[in-house]
Design a protein around this motif. Structure first.
Motif, PDB file in Angstrom:
ATOM      1  N   ARG A  20       0.825  -1.207   0.000  1.00 28.84           N
ATOM      2  CA  ARG A  20       0.000   0.000   0.000  1.00 28.84           C
ATOM      3  C   ARG A  20       0.859   1.258   0.000  1.00 28.84           C
ATOM      4  O   ARG A  20       1.845   1.348   0.728  1.00 28.84           O
ATOM      5  N   ASN A  22       0.284   5.577   0.253  1.00 27.89           N
ATOM      6  CA  ASN A  22      -0.737   6.490   0.757  1.00 27.89           C
ATOM      7  C   ASN A  22      -0.260   7.916   0.599  1.00 27.89           C
ATOM      8  O   ASN A  22       0.708   8.336   1.228  1.00 27.89           O
ATOM      9  N   THR A  30      -1.625   0.648  -4.944  1.00 29.82           N
ATOM     10  CA  THR A  30      -0.861  -0.572  -4.693  1.00 29.82           C
ATOM     11  C   THR A  30       0.400  -0.569  -5.536  1.00 29.82           C
ATOM     12  O   THR A  30       0.322  -0.424  -6.764  1.00 29.82           O
TER      13      THR A  30
END
Length: 241
Positions: A20, A22, A30
């Motif tokens: 992941r 962010n 991803t």
């Protein structure tokens, strides 16, 4: 953010990373964070990354480019380096140079770029080693006393490793330990997420012995997570004060 963990055991290396990235609550993607450079039987190098995606991707790309250059030698190419220490030095130097360039480019925007890496592997005839490389290019190494290294959101998954992992831990138990370490992190931090990448490098194989991608909803991972939760609840009830 991310979570990556590497174990250096008597039997080999066990590596696990999430995927992941962010850039805000509404910008989650991803990306693979585990990379392999391999000449089976001669050497294997694994790299796991955490931090700025642009910094880690550029660093990995530069390492690959250096391998492919006609003038590549043991001072510039991780596939020609004579020791794993030299491999770590090359990667650290490349990471630091790339970080400085990106920070300089973003200076007017008052933005910073930082990343760290776990590097492990072995060259034929050499020792298997595991390093944590900091943004500045310096590094530390896994030892008998501390046989695991973590980057990213490491605090949630550290307690189980502290309690159960030793250099004598089997590769099978080590895989269980890192997966439960990741499970704890997934439960406590939304910036870490599936899928997961798991790899095993057996000592003296000089190749990736086993690798697996664990997808969301994987039955084996879910069963292990549920069993661990039940075992913790049972143990908690039995403890007296």
């Amino acid at each position: 953010m991310t979570y990556c963990v590497g174990l250096k055991l008597n039997e080999g290396l066990v590596l696990l990373s999430d995927t992941r990235t962010n850039a805000g609550l509404d910008n989650i993607s991803t990306y693979r964070k585990m990379f392999f450079f391999e000449q089976p039987g001669e050497r294997v190098i694994a790299i796991m990354t955490a931090g700025s995606l642009s910094l880690t991707q550029t660093t990995i790309a530069r390492l690959q480019e250096a391998i492919e250059l006609p003038e590549a030698d043991e001072e510039t190419s991780i596939m020609r380096a004579s020791t794993m220490l030299q491999v770590a030095t090359i990667i650290g130097r490349t990471l630091n140079r790339t970080r400085r360039e990106i920070v300089d480019q973003c200076r007017d925007l008052n933005q910073q770029a930082s990343a760290s890496m776990i590097v492990g592997g072995q060259r034929a005839g050499g020792e298997m080693r595991l390093f944590l490389i900091y943004p500045e290019g310096n590094f530390i190494e896994a030892t008998e006393d501390t046989p695991f290294l973590q980057i990213g959101e490491h605090k949630y998954g550290k307690p189980i490793l502290d309690r159960v992992v030793t250099p004598q831990t089997s590769l099978a138990d080590a895989q269980k330990a890192v997966l439960l370490s990741m499970d704890s992190t997934l439960r406590s931090n939304l910036s870490v997420g599936m899928p997961l990448d798991l790899a095993v490098i057996r000592k003296d194989d000089c190749r990736v012995s086993h690798k697996r991608r664990i997808l969301e909803g994987d039955p084996a991972f879910m069963a292990m997570s549920a069993a661990w939760s039940a075992a913790l609840r049972d143990s908690f009830v039995k403890v007296t004060i």
